[in-house]
Design a protein around this motif. Structure first.
Motif, mmCIF file in Angstrom:
data_model
loop_
_atom_site.group_PDB
_atom_site.id
_atom_site.type_symbol
_atom_site.label_atom_id
_atom_site.label_comp_id
_atom_site.label_asym_id
_atom_site.label_seq_id
_atom_site.Cartn_x
_atom_site.Cartn_y
_atom_site.Cartn_z
ATOM 1 N N GLY A 26 44.068 16.513 14.346
ATOM 2 C CA GLY A 26 43.988 16.170 12.936
ATOM 3 C C GLY A 26 43.248 17.148 12.051
ATOM 4 O O GLY A 26 43.175 16.957 10.838
ATOM 5 N N LEU A 27 42.699 18.207 12.625
ATOM 6 C CA LEU A 27 42.000 19.197 11.808
ATOM 7 C C LEU A 27 43.006 20.224 11.294
ATOM 8 O O LEU A 27 43.640 20.912 12.085
ATOM 9 C CB LEU A 27 40.924 19.902 12.616
ATOM 10 N N ARG A 28 43.149 20.308 9.995
ATOM 11 C CA ARG A 28 44.053 21.281 9.434
ATOM 12 C C ARG A 28 43.330 22.610 9.322
ATOM 13 O O ARG A 28 42.300 22.721 8.705
ATOM 14 C CB ARG A 28 44.507 20.852 8.047
ATOM 15 N N SER A 29 43.845 23.598 9.926
ATOM 16 C CA SER A 29 43.233 24.913 9.804
ATOM 17 C C SER A 29 44.271 25.963 10.103
ATOM 18 O O SER A 29 45.244 25.729 10.781
ATOM 19 C CB SER A 29 42.046 25.068 10.745
ATOM 20 N N LEU A 30 44.025 27.110 9.569
ATOM 21 C CA LEU A 30 44.953 28.194 9.801
ATOM 22 C C LEU A 30 44.834 28.735 11.209
ATOM 23 O O LEU A 30 45.775 29.227 11.780
ATOM 24 C CB LEU A 30 44.703 29.325 8.796
ATOM 25 N N ARG A 31 43.627 28.586 11.763
ATOM 26 C CA ARG A 31 43.397 29.068 13.110
ATOM 27 C C ARG A 31 43.128 27.870 14.012
ATOM 28 O O ARG A 31 42.519 26.909 13.615
ATOM 29 C CB ARG A 31 42.195 30.001 13.133
ATOM 30 N N SER A 32 43.573 27.951 15.215
ATOM 31 C CA SER A 32 43.412 26.825 16.134
ATOM 32 C C SER A 32 41.968 26.642 16.571
ATOM 33 O O SER A 32 41.610 25.621 17.111
ATOM 34 C CB SER A 32 44.304 27.018 17.361
ATOM 35 N N ASP A 33 41.097 27.626 16.362
ATOM 36 C CA ASP A 33 39.708 27.505 16.774
ATOM 37 C C ASP A 33 38.777 27.587 15.573
ATOM 38 O O ASP A 33 37.643 28.032 15.700
ATOM 39 C CB ASP A 33 39.368 28.578 17.808
#
Length: 126
Positions: A26-33
């Motif tokens: 559920g965390l929207r981010s451009l990077r997976s980490d």
């Protein structure tokens, strides 16, 4: 909706090992980490304390509280949005509910993380 789900807790004898996992969704981010990860624990009658933390961006920075240094190892699989806490040489005093947490900061050792899991019980006893 952000969710963190811990697993891997249980009953283990002193000197044994456990590997905790924390699945993050559920965390929207451009990077997976693109978030910091922390593991915390709370024993009965005690305050919650930080156990280990890892920075975002491949976890170049890590922290361990003194009592677990040399015994616990934090890691993450960014592609799978999963964090791990390998716990070796467990002691009775490691008994606690263990929580994972995620934060949008680069790195954080304090308890004020943005998102928390529900916790998993670790009991070290013979």
């Amino acid at each position: 909706q952000v969710q963190l789900v811990e697993s891997g807790g249980g009953l283990v004898q002193p000197g044994g090992s456990l590997r905790l996992s924390c699945a993050v969704s559920g965390l929207r981010s451009l990077r997976s980490d693109d978030y910091a990860i922390g593991w915390f624990r709370q024993a009965p009658g005690k305050e919650r304390e930080g156990v280990s933390c890892m920075s975002m961006n491949e976890g170049s920075t890590t922290y361990y509280t003194d009592s677990v240094k040399g015994r616990f190892i934090i890691s993450r699989d960014s592609a799978r949005h999963t964090a791990f806490l390998q716990m070796n040489s467990l002691k009775a005093e490691d008994t606690a509910v263990y929580y994972c947490a995620a934060d949008r900061s680069d790195y954080k050792t304090s308890l004020d993380y943005d998102y928390w899991g529900q916790g998993t019980q670790v009991t070290v006893s013979s």
